[in-house]
Design an enzyme around this catalytic site. Structure first.
Site, PDB file in Angstrom:
ATOM      1  N   ALA A  57     -52.036   3.951 -27.419  1.00 31.88           N
ATOM      2  CA  ALA A  57     -50.807   4.061 -26.628  1.00 31.88           C
ATOM      3  C   ALA A  57     -51.084   4.787 -25.311  1.00 31.88           C
ATOM      4  O   ALA A  57     -50.737   4.294 -24.228  1.00 31.88           O
ATOM      5  CB  ALA A  57     -49.730   4.790 -27.428  1.00 31.88           C
ATOM      6  N   GLY A  58     -51.731   5.943 -25.388  1.00 32.95           N
ATOM      7  CA  GLY A  58     -51.924   6.761 -24.188  1.00 32.95           C
ATOM      8  C   GLY A  58     -52.915   6.154 -23.208  1.00 32.95           C
ATOM      9  O   GLY A  58     -52.690   6.195 -21.988  1.00 32.95           O
ATOM     10  N   HIS A 279     -50.239   4.415 -48.109  1.00 32.45           N
ATOM     11  CA  HIS A 279     -50.986   3.149 -48.095  1.00 32.45           C
ATOM     12  C   HIS A 279     -51.600   2.896 -49.472  1.00 32.45           C
ATOM     13  O   HIS A 279     -52.236   3.786 -50.044  1.00 32.45           O
ATOM     14  CB  HIS A 279     -52.078   3.249 -47.025  1.00 32.45           C
ATOM     15  N   SER A 297     -59.203  -1.011 -45.793  1.00 36.41           N
ATOM     16  CA  SER A 297     -58.216  -1.781 -45.034  1.00 36.41           C
ATOM     17  C   SER A 297     -57.388  -2.740 -45.891  1.00 36.41           C
ATOM     18  O   SER A 297     -57.886  -3.355 -46.826  1.00 36.41           O
ATOM     19  CB  SER A 297     -58.955  -2.606 -43.978  1.00 36.41           C
ATOM     20  N   ARG A 343     -46.708  -2.515 -48.041  1.00 32.32           N
ATOM     21  CA  ARG A 343     -47.391  -1.317 -48.543  1.00 32.32           C
ATOM     22  C   ARG A 343     -46.534  -0.451 -49.453  1.00 32.32           C
ATOM     23  O   ARG A 343     -47.027   0.078 -50.441  1.00 32.32           O
ATOM     24  CB  ARG A 343     -47.830  -0.468 -47.344  1.00 32.32           C
ATOM     25  N   ARG A 448     -43.670   0.541 -42.253  1.00 31.39           N
ATOM     26  CA  ARG A 448     -44.372  -0.273 -41.244  1.00 31.39           C
ATOM     27  C   ARG A 448     -45.209  -1.339 -41.934  1.00 31.39           C
ATOM     28  O   ARG A 448     -45.909  -1.058 -42.899  1.00 31.39           O
ATOM     29  CB  ARG A 448     -45.286   0.620 -40.403  1.00 31.39           C
ATOM     30  N   LEU A 454     -50.968  -0.908 -34.143  1.00 26.64           N
ATOM     31  CA  LEU A 454     -51.740  -1.183 -32.932  1.00 26.64           C
ATOM     32  C   LEU A 454     -50.888  -2.022 -31.977  1.00 26.64           C
ATOM     33  O   LEU A 454     -50.880  -1.811 -30.766  1.00 26.64           O
ATOM     34  CB  LEU A 454     -53.033  -1.925 -33.289  1.00 26.64           C
TER      35      LEU A 454
HETATM   36  C1  LIG Z   1     -57.867   4.723 -41.243  1.00 28.83           C
HETATM   37  C2  LIG Z   1     -56.761   4.047 -40.474  1.00 28.83           C
HETATM   38  C3  LIG Z   1     -56.793   2.686 -40.265  1.00 28.83           C
HETATM   39  C4  LIG Z   1     -55.785   2.059 -39.551  1.00 28.83           C
HETATM   40  N1  LIG Z   1     -55.838   0.696 -39.370  1.00 28.83           N
HETATM   41  C5  LIG Z   1     -54.857   0.087 -38.681  1.00 28.83           C
HETATM   42  C6  LIG Z   1     -54.905  -1.317 -38.453  1.00 28.83           C
HETATM   43  O1  LIG Z   1     -55.830  -2.005 -38.851  1.00 28.83           O
HETATM   44  N2  LIG Z   1     -53.896  -1.873 -37.736  1.00 28.83           N
HETATM   45  C7  LIG Z   1     -52.842  -1.159 -37.262  1.00 28.83           C
HETATM   46  O2  LIG Z   1     -51.973  -1.725 -36.618  1.00 28.83           O
HETATM   47  N3  LIG Z   1     -52.787   0.185 -37.444  1.00 28.83           N
HETATM   48  C8  LIG Z   1     -53.760   0.815 -38.138  1.00 28.83           C
HETATM   49  N4  LIG Z   1     -53.696   2.170 -38.332  1.00 28.83           N
HETATM   50  C9  LIG Z   1     -52.651   2.957 -37.644  1.00 28.83           C
HETATM   51  C10 LIG Z   1     -53.049   3.146 -36.183  1.00 28.83           C
HETATM   52  O3  LIG Z   1     -54.435   3.354 -36.089  1.00 28.83           O
HETATM   53  C11 LIG Z   1     -52.349   4.323 -35.510  1.00 28.83           C
HETATM   54  O4  LIG Z   1     -50.993   4.312 -35.813  1.00 28.83           O
HETATM   55  C12 LIG Z   1     -52.517   4.238 -34.006  1.00 28.83           C
HETATM   56  O5  LIG Z   1     -53.864   4.090 -33.674  1.00 28.83           O
HETATM   57  C13 LIG Z   1     -51.923   5.445 -33.309  1.00 28.83           C
HETATM   58  O6  LIG Z   1     -52.214   5.336 -31.942  1.00 28.83           O
HETATM   59  P1  LIG Z   1     -51.620   6.373 -30.898  1.00 28.83           P
HETATM   60  O7  LIG Z   1     -52.186   5.980 -29.586  1.00 28.83           O
HETATM   61  O8  LIG Z   1     -50.157   6.437 -31.036  1.00 28.83           O
HETATM   62  O9  LIG Z   1     -52.193   7.796 -31.355  1.00 28.83           O
HETATM   63  P2  LIG Z   1     -53.691   8.325 -31.619  1.00 28.83           P
HETATM   64  O10 LIG Z   1     -54.707   7.247 -31.614  1.00 28.83           O
HETATM   65  O11 LIG Z   1     -53.586   9.200 -32.829  1.00 28.83           O
HETATM   66  O12 LIG Z   1     -53.994   9.217 -30.360  1.00 28.83           O
HETATM   67  C14 LIG Z   1     -53.380  10.465 -30.162  1.00 28.83           C
HETATM   68  C15 LIG Z   1     -53.918  11.054 -28.886  1.00 28.83           C
HETATM   69  O13 LIG Z   1     -53.146  12.180 -28.534  1.00 28.83           O
HETATM   70  C16 LIG Z   1     -53.979  13.280 -28.239  1.00 28.83           C
HETATM   71  N5  LIG Z   1     -53.221  14.492 -28.564  1.00 28.83           N
HETATM   72  C17 LIG Z   1     -52.447  14.726 -29.645  1.00 28.83           C
HETATM   73  N6  LIG Z   1     -51.869  15.927 -29.553  1.00 28.83           N
HETATM   74  C18 LIG Z   1     -52.287  16.465 -28.398  1.00 28.83           C
HETATM   75  C19 LIG Z   1     -52.035  17.693 -27.740  1.00 28.83           C
HETATM   76  N7  LIG Z   1     -51.216  18.606 -28.252  1.00 28.83           N
HETATM   77  N8  LIG Z   1     -52.649  17.911 -26.558  1.00 28.83           N
HETATM   78  C20 LIG Z   1     -53.489  16.996 -26.002  1.00 28.83           C
HETATM   79  N9  LIG Z   1     -53.741  15.808 -26.576  1.00 28.83           N
HETATM   80  C21 LIG Z   1     -53.155  15.552 -27.757  1.00 28.83           C
HETATM   81  C22 LIG Z   1     -55.226  13.054 -29.057  1.00 28.83           C
HETATM   82  O14 LIG Z   1     -56.307  13.764 -28.479  1.00 28.83           O
HETATM   83  C23 LIG Z   1     -55.357  11.539 -28.940  1.00 28.83           C
HETATM   84  O15 LIG Z   1     -56.008  11.231 -27.739  1.00 28.83           O
HETATM   85  C24 LIG Z   1     -54.703   2.810 -39.054  1.00 28.83           C
HETATM   86  C25 LIG Z   1     -54.663   4.180 -39.273  1.00 28.83           C
HETATM   87  C26 LIG Z   1     -55.670   4.797 -39.994  1.00 28.83           C
HETATM   88  C27 LIG Z   1     -55.555   6.243 -40.282  1.00 28.83           C
END
Ligand SMILES: Cc1cc2nc3c(=O)[nH]c(=O)nc-3n(C[C@H](O)[C@H](O)[C@H](O)COP(=O)(O)OP(=O)(O)OC[C@H]3O[C@@H](n4cnc5c(N)ncnc54)[C@H](O)[C@@H]3O)c2cc1C
Length: 650
Positions: A57-58, A279, A297, A343, A448, A454
């Protein structure tokens, strides 16, 4: 305003404005984009946006906003933006491309998602998500993301739970990593161009609000310990989910709630905190020494068959149990969707068979995921090509070869559907504070569907936020603020005082021991099954643990310089407040829906029993002080297109 019957919260005004457009659903997003204000390129150059987080996202938001001409300040606590937790995502990303011609469409993805979320999400948002899903794949392919392809060259797809079509695009079992490399490269391009200022190993510890608008953050340099105030015209939180409140989860160890919780404490409403995804296919816990659980997965359920012995207490090795003494319970109970039920349903079914004494492996907390039929049907090389890295990972962790014996799996905490409340523009209740990805309360309702996180994170970052934030920034640039502003001084002082307080307690219990205990409480009482009595007990236990924390926690070292114990201490302190809110939310919602299963509210055959008459709303909570009753604001949910029914996958 009135007091509720449990005395733990206060009922406040309902949410009146969500900015969700009305009219035909298929034109809502287009009309919103057209009616929204634009910012001319020269003005964009004068404005700065802070983006906290570099996950999918970020990174996608930061790159896109910079590409549009805004100046971006990006933050993450890892040593590189590309180590964000998104890198762990394995199985795939959904998109309504209908390459298979198997009946998929934007409308079907919309329908599946609203139904999959047990009718607890906002229709307008979900339709937009489905609509934008097709653009994400094009964007990623253009960046060079190596999605799996079929022999003819078209992108390959597979199925995930809760759907009967094949719409999940994937890059082996590393989809998140490959997508993140794409987004990260886009971000790097803008870093090199001087439009993004990257601040790795910096943690946001407070939000700065000036004249009612989010105008900055307080950050701590995790290497030097230096605390600074940073300013912008708008702040975007892309800080991920909070599943680690359970201590054990599939999330990366660093995932935490601090960024969202600090904003919540400053006025951003927190929505549906109790909606947690458990999950079904994780490697079972092997003892008390573990600090993390590993996901297998969901894609494995395309070919793996889930079963347990028919007889309780059957301790024979799986290969010694004949076919007619096995219970392929998902195929038996849910013949239409079989192993691909959503799930929440698969997790509860696993728990039920284990509760009946039919679980396998140490402690009886496991079920088999068996590939023998798939290997016979497709051949080992085909199975290896699809799932090789997941099989290797399983073997390395368990010492068992899943090509020879079935995998053992058990449900584990994986994802949080709750998060900061946002309107259709992804803006929180604090003007100028936008929230995207897993950090917002998202489009997934109470459950979800696989491969949709993703999709949502990238939809928010590449396509939605870069359009909607203009509407807000069209009123900018806002008056200049600096570190001398009283609001900045106050926020900074709050951070410094809190760190100092944590360091000065010098107690006799480690941060981790508190976190582990909190996790036990949450898993026991606010996990797969919740009851009125259990949740009340959990609230009391959490309050006690929080009080003890601020008396007995030991944080060694100093604030100046690298101190991971101090980092964790702040995060666990926030988890201790969040956990109480999760239990209050779960207690007040006396229905079952999706991942929130209240034992008191089930159908005669043990499925989740919703109560649409009383609970068809988003519960958005206002902070009133630690340990004080929060205020509940309801956003009513209206279903014009997908009418709520008892979810059935039979
Ligand atoms: C093992 C696993 C497998 C998965 N597989 C899938 C899949 O196949 N398909 C699917 O759709 N989803 C999947 N998911 C879910 C999915 O990966 C996540 O929901 C998604 O990647 C979250 O993305 P995000 O960008 O919101 O956050 P994140 O990827 O968690 O990123 C968070 C960011 O915020 C930063 N951050 C947080 N707090 C702070 C702070 N206080 N100060 C500074 N920086 C901060 C971190 O450094 C990081 O850069 C999976 C999850 C897991 C755990």
């Amino acid at each position: 305003m009135g007091n509720d019957q449990i005395g733990n919260y206060i009922v406040g005004e309902p949410i009146a404005e969500t900015k969700a457009p009305d009219g035909p659903i298929e034109t809502r997003w287009e009309r919103r984009r057209f009616s929204g204000k634009l910012v001319n390129p020269a003005n964009k150059r004068k404005m700065t946006v802070i983006v906290v987080g570099t996950g999918l996202a970020g990174a996608s938001a930061g790159a896109t906003l910079a590409e549009l001409g805004y100046h971006v300040k990006s933050y993450c606590y890892q040593d590189s933006p590309r180590r964000a937790h998104s890198i762990a995502a394995q199985g795939g990303i959904n998109a309504a491309k209908n390459y298979r011609n198997d009946g998929d469409s934007v409308y079907r993805l919309f329908y599946d998602t609203v139904k999959g979320g047990d009718f607890r999400s906002r229709e307008s948002n979900v339709y937009r998500l489905a609509e934008v899903s097709v653009n994400i794949i094009d964007q990623a392919v253009a960046q060079g993301v190596p999605f799996a392809r079929e022999y003819g060259g078209l992108l390959d797809t597979r199925s995930f739970g809760g759907t009967q079509v094949s719409r999940t695009f994937y890059a082996r079992g590393q989809t998140g990593q490959q997508l993140l490399l794409g987004a990260y490269q886009a971000l790097e391009r803008q870093i090199a161009a001087g439009n993004v200022e990257m601040n790795a190993r910096h943690e946001m510890l407070e939000l700065i609000i000036v004249d009612g608008r989010a105008r900055g953050i307080v950050v701590r340099d995790l290497v030097t310990g230096e605390i600074t105030t940073e300013f912008a015209d708008a702040v975007v939180l892309a800080s991920g989910g909070y599943g680690n409140v359970f201590f054990l989860s599939t999330n990366a160890k660093g995932c935490n709630v601090t960024a969202s919780w600090r904003a919540h404490r400053k006025g951003a409403l927190f929505a549906n905190p109790c909606y947690t995804q458990i999950h079904p296919t994780c490697i079972p816990q092997s003892g008390d020494h573990q600090s993390k659980l590993t996901l297998m997965s969901e894609s494995l359920r395309n070919d793996g068959r889930v079963w347990v012995p028919k007889k309780a207490g059957d301790k024979r090795a799986p290969g010694d149990i004949p076919e007619d003494e096995r219970d392929y319970y998902l195929e038996r109970i849910y013949p239409s969707f079989g192993n691909l039920v959503p799930r929440d349903i698969a997790s509860r079914a696993a728990k039920n068979v284990c509760d009946e004494g039919r679980g396998v492996g140490p402690g009886g907390l496991g079920v088999y995921l068996d590939f023998a039929d798939a290997i016979k049907r497709l051949g080992r090389p085909a199975v290896e090509a699809k799932y090789g890295n997941l099989f290797d990972m399983y073997q390395r962790i368990t010492g068992e070869d899943p090509y020879e014996v079935p995998m053992r799996i058990y449900p584990a905490v994986h994802y949080t559907m709750g998060g900061l409340w946002v309107d259709y523009d992804l803006q929180s209740t604090i003007p100028g504070l936008f929230v995207i990805g897993e950090a917002n309360f998202s489009d997934h309702g109470a459950n979800r569907l696989g491969a949709s996180a993703l999709m949502q994170g990238l939809a928010d970052g590449y396509f939605v936020l870069p359009n909607t934030i203009n509407e807000y920034l069209a009123a900018g640039p806002f008056p200049k603020v600096d570190g001398q502003h009283p609001a900045a001084v106050e926020a900074r002082t709050q951070v410094e005082d809190r760190l100092q307080r944590l360091l000065s307690i010098n107690g006799d219990r480690t941060v981790d021991s508190f976190h582990r205990e909190l996790g036990h409480i949450m898993w026991e009482y606010c996990g797969m099954e919740r009851t009125d009595a259990g949740l009340r007990k959990a609230i009391e236990l959490i309050r006690g643990l929080r009080e003890e924390y601020w008396r007995r926690v030991k944080v060694s070292g100093a604030g100046e310089g690298l101190n991971q114990a101090l980092e964790r201490a702040g995060r666990v302190a926030d988890f201790l407040e969040l956990a109480e809110l999760m239990c209050i939310d779960a207690l007040h919602r006396t229905e079952s829906c999706g991942g929130h299963f209240r034992a008191e509210s089930q159908t005669p055959d043990g499925e989740a029993q919703r109560d649409d008459e009383n609970f068809s709303y988003v519960a958005a909570w206002e902070f009133t002080g630690a340990g004080q009753p929060p205020v509940l604001h309801k956003e009513d949910l209206n279903f014009e297109y997908v009418h709520p029914t008892q979810r059935s996958y039979k």
